[in-house]
Design a protein around this motif. Sequence first.
Motif, PDB file in Angstrom:
ATOM      1  N   GLU A   6      77.654  13.929  26.493  1.00 49.29           N
ATOM      2  CA  GLU A   6      76.035  13.413  26.844  1.00 49.29           C
ATOM      3  C   GLU A   6      75.216  11.970  27.763  1.00 49.29           C
ATOM      4  O   GLU A   6      76.535  11.069  26.823  1.00 49.29           O
ATOM      5  CB  GLU A   6      75.505  13.641  25.378  1.00 49.29           C
ATOM      6  CG  GLU A   6      75.703  14.804  24.433  1.00 49.29           C
ATOM      7  CD  GLU A   6      74.761  15.895  25.259  1.00 49.29           C
ATOM      8  OE1 GLU A   6      73.771  15.521  25.835  1.00 49.29           O
ATOM      9  OE2 GLU A   6      75.097  16.850  25.200  1.00 49.29           O
ATOM     10  N   GLY A  15      73.252  10.435  27.742  1.00 47.27           N
ATOM     11  CA  GLY A  15      72.750   9.283  27.271  1.00 47.27           C
ATOM     12  C   GLY A  15      73.294   8.277  26.069  1.00 47.27           C
ATOM     13  O   GLY A  15      74.252   6.870  25.988  1.00 47.27           O
ATOM     14  N   ALA A  16      74.898   9.333  25.239  1.00 51.09           N
ATOM     15  CA  ALA A  16      75.994   8.811  24.847  1.00 51.09           C
ATOM     16  C   ALA A  16      76.567   7.991  25.141  1.00 51.09           C
ATOM     17  O   ALA A  16      77.365   6.880  24.684  1.00 51.09           O
ATOM     18  CB  ALA A  16      76.055   9.614  23.777  1.00 51.09           C
ATOM     19  N   GLU A  42      75.658   4.394  26.306  1.00 43.44           N
ATOM     20  CA  GLU A  42      75.396   4.229  24.913  1.00 43.44           C
ATOM     21  C   GLU A  42      76.588   3.198  24.783  1.00 43.44           C
ATOM     22  O   GLU A  42      77.416   2.183  24.700  1.00 43.44           O
ATOM     23  CB  GLU A  42      74.855   4.446  24.092  1.00 43.44           C
ATOM     24  CG  GLU A  42      73.089   4.086  23.752  1.00 43.44           C
ATOM     25  CD  GLU A  42      72.559   5.006  22.078  1.00 43.44           C
ATOM     26  OE1 GLU A  42      73.240   4.209  21.493  1.00 43.44           O
ATOM     27  OE2 GLU A  42      72.474   6.127  22.544  1.00 43.44           O
ATOM     28  N   LEU A  95      67.162   1.579  22.715  1.00 42.34           N
ATOM     29  CA  LEU A  95      67.020   2.932  22.502  1.00 42.34           C
ATOM     30  C   LEU A  95      65.927   4.114  22.594  1.00 42.34           C
ATOM     31  O   LEU A  95      66.648   4.691  22.992  1.00 42.34           O
ATOM     32  CB  LEU A  95      67.687   2.725  21.114  1.00 42.34           C
ATOM     33  CG  LEU A  95      68.598   2.040  20.579  1.00 42.34           C
ATOM     34  CD1 LEU A  95      68.918   2.051  18.859  1.00 42.34           C
ATOM     35  CD2 LEU A  95      70.196   2.091  21.386  1.00 42.34           C
ATOM     36  N   GLN A  96      64.678   3.373  22.372  1.00 46.60           N
ATOM     37  CA  GLN A  96      63.857   4.404  22.521  1.00 46.60           C
ATOM     38  C   GLN A  96      63.940   5.301  23.737  1.00 46.60           C
ATOM     39  O   GLN A  96      63.374   6.271  24.140  1.00 46.60           O
ATOM     40  CB  GLN A  96      63.197   3.893  22.007  1.00 46.60           C
ATOM     41  CG  GLN A  96      62.380   4.147  20.742  1.00 46.60           C
ATOM     42  CD  GLN A  96      61.312   3.328  20.256  1.00 46.60           C
ATOM     43  OE1 GLN A  96      60.112   4.349  19.899  1.00 46.60           O
ATOM     44  NE2 GLN A  96      61.163   2.134  20.028  1.00 46.60           N
ATOM     45  N   TRP A  97      63.812   3.842  25.219  1.00 47.54           N
ATOM     46  CA  TRP A  97      63.735   4.693  26.176  1.00 47.54           C
ATOM     47  C   TRP A  97      64.946   5.116  26.794  1.00 47.54           C
ATOM     48  O   TRP A  97      64.921   6.467  27.233  1.00 47.54           O
ATOM     49  CB  TRP A  97      63.629   3.821  27.289  1.00 47.54           C
ATOM     50  CG  TRP A  97      62.474   3.047  27.826  1.00 47.54           C
ATOM     51  CD1 TRP A  97      61.993   1.337  26.944  1.00 47.54           C
ATOM     52  CD2 TRP A  97      60.951   3.606  28.305  1.00 47.54           C
ATOM     53  NE1 TRP A  97      60.502   1.095  27.293  1.00 47.54           N
ATOM     54  CE2 TRP A  97      59.486   2.509  27.538  1.00 47.54           C
ATOM     55  CE3 TRP A  97      61.082   4.307  28.651  1.00 47.54           C
ATOM     56  CZ2 TRP A  97      58.701   2.922  27.874  1.00 47.54           C
ATOM     57  CZ3 TRP A  97      59.875   5.002  28.876  1.00 47.54           C
ATOM     58  CH2 TRP A  97      58.568   3.993  28.418  1.00 47.54           C
ATOM     59  N   ILE A  98      66.306   5.534  26.163  1.00 44.81           N
ATOM     60  CA  ILE A  98      67.188   5.408  26.649  1.00 44.81           C
ATOM     61  C   ILE A  98      66.976   7.096  26.134  1.00 44.81           C
ATOM     62  O   ILE A  98      67.659   8.201  26.816  1.00 44.81           O
ATOM     63  CB  ILE A  98      68.571   5.209  25.942  1.00 44.81           C
ATOM     64  CG1 ILE A  98      68.988   3.889  26.531  1.00 44.81           C
ATOM     65  CG2 ILE A  98      70.559   5.795  25.708  1.00 44.81           C
ATOM     66  CD1 ILE A  98      69.947   3.338  26.128  1.00 44.81           C
ATOM     67  N   HIS A  99      66.763   7.509  24.807  1.00 41.80           N
ATOM     68  CA  HIS A  99      66.482   8.810  24.093  1.00 41.80           C
ATOM     69  C   HIS A  99      65.642  10.005  24.754  1.00 41.80           C
ATOM     70  O   HIS A  99      65.296  10.936  25.115  1.00 41.80           O
ATOM     71  CB  HIS A  99      66.564   8.806  22.766  1.00 41.80           C
ATOM     72  CG  HIS A  99      68.066   8.621  21.741  1.00 41.80           C
ATOM     73  ND1 HIS A  99      69.287   8.981  21.587  1.00 41.80           N
ATOM     74  CD2 HIS A  99      68.526   6.882  21.472  1.00 41.80           C
ATOM     75  CE1 HIS A  99      70.054   8.479  21.623  1.00 41.80           C
ATOM     76  NE2 HIS A  99      69.313   7.185  21.179  1.00 41.80           N
ATOM     77  N   GLU A 101      66.045  11.898  27.737  1.00 40.28           N
ATOM     78  CA  GLU A 101      67.271  13.161  27.508  1.00 40.28           C
ATOM     79  C   GLU A 101      65.781  13.686  26.620  1.00 40.28           C
ATOM     80  O   GLU A 101      66.701  15.098  26.624  1.00 40.28           O
ATOM     81  CB  GLU A 101      68.291  12.980  27.035  1.00 40.28           C
ATOM     82  CG  GLU A 101      69.076  12.575  28.010  1.00 40.28           C
ATOM     83  CD  GLU A 101      69.458  13.667  29.647  1.00 40.28           C
ATOM     84  OE1 GLU A 101      69.656  14.715  28.751  1.00 40.28           O
ATOM     85  OE2 GLU A 101      68.596  13.393  30.450  1.00 40.28           O
ATOM     86  N   SER A 102      64.821  13.495  25.960  1.00 39.62           N
ATOM     87  CA  SER A 102      64.165  14.414  25.417  1.00 39.62           C
ATOM     88  C   SER A 102      62.588  14.400  25.298  1.00 39.62           C
ATOM     89  O   SER A 102      62.755  15.110  26.181  1.00 39.62           O
ATOM     90  CB  SER A 102      63.983  13.878  24.100  1.00 39.62           C
ATOM     91  OG  SER A 102      63.547  12.868  24.137  1.00 39.62           O
ATOM     92  N   SER A 103      61.655  13.782  25.488  1.00 40.69           N
ATOM     93  CA  SER A 103      60.420  14.244  25.557  1.00 40.69           C
ATOM     94  C   SER A 103      60.149  14.211  26.836  1.00 40.69           C
ATOM     95  O   SER A 103      59.850  14.717  27.599  1.00 40.69           O
ATOM     96  CB  SER A 103      59.810  12.758  25.328  1.00 40.69           C
ATOM     97  OG  SER A 103      60.127  12.255  24.313  1.00 40.69           O
TER      98      SER A 103
END
Length: 205
Positions: free
Chosen positions: A65, A67-68, A71, A95-99, A102-104
Amino acid sequence: MITLYHLNRSRSKRIIWLLEELGVEYQIEAFQRDKETSLAPESLKAVHPLGKSPVIKDDDVVVAESGAMTEYLIDKYAADRLAPPRGTPEYIEYLQWIHFAESSAMVPLLLKMFLNKDGCKTNFLQAYADGEAMKILTYLSEQLEGKEYLVGNKLSGADIMVYFVVDMVEQSGGLAFFPVLDVYLKRLRTHEACQKAEQLEKELG
């Protein structure tokens, strides 16, 4: 020594950039997509059960992953350079932008790509994917208005993650509608490590 298990035309490009930015010693083990299906080869399952890329191995630690990976690598090798200090509002934003990347962001963009590749007529999905993609790209553009980078006005892991999203939109021709994102992508490409990642991705692809 870090090993990056790389698949052409994948999120792996952002991890090459990150590794170059970190200045750590690493090697790439490259895999190629099937020319007919565009799927990853079965041999990648020997690296990770899902057969996906990127995956890194850092000594005995295996991380999947992207994103992981971002980090993990920044925490270990460049927490003072590519991330805001922990416990600050900027770190939460980071952290919000990193996720987000890969999500929103990726879900509607991938859905649009698959629908275009399939060429089928849909009752709901095409309009949904188009609307969601427009929403997330408008949001990203608005958040970057008047800024050079996403967090703290300097390059961070958040930008390296979101880079793949904007690069993907450019390849689809969508950046013509988002001049702020076009400028942002050009700015990211001024970084030598980003240029090296794009060069390596082409050579390996």
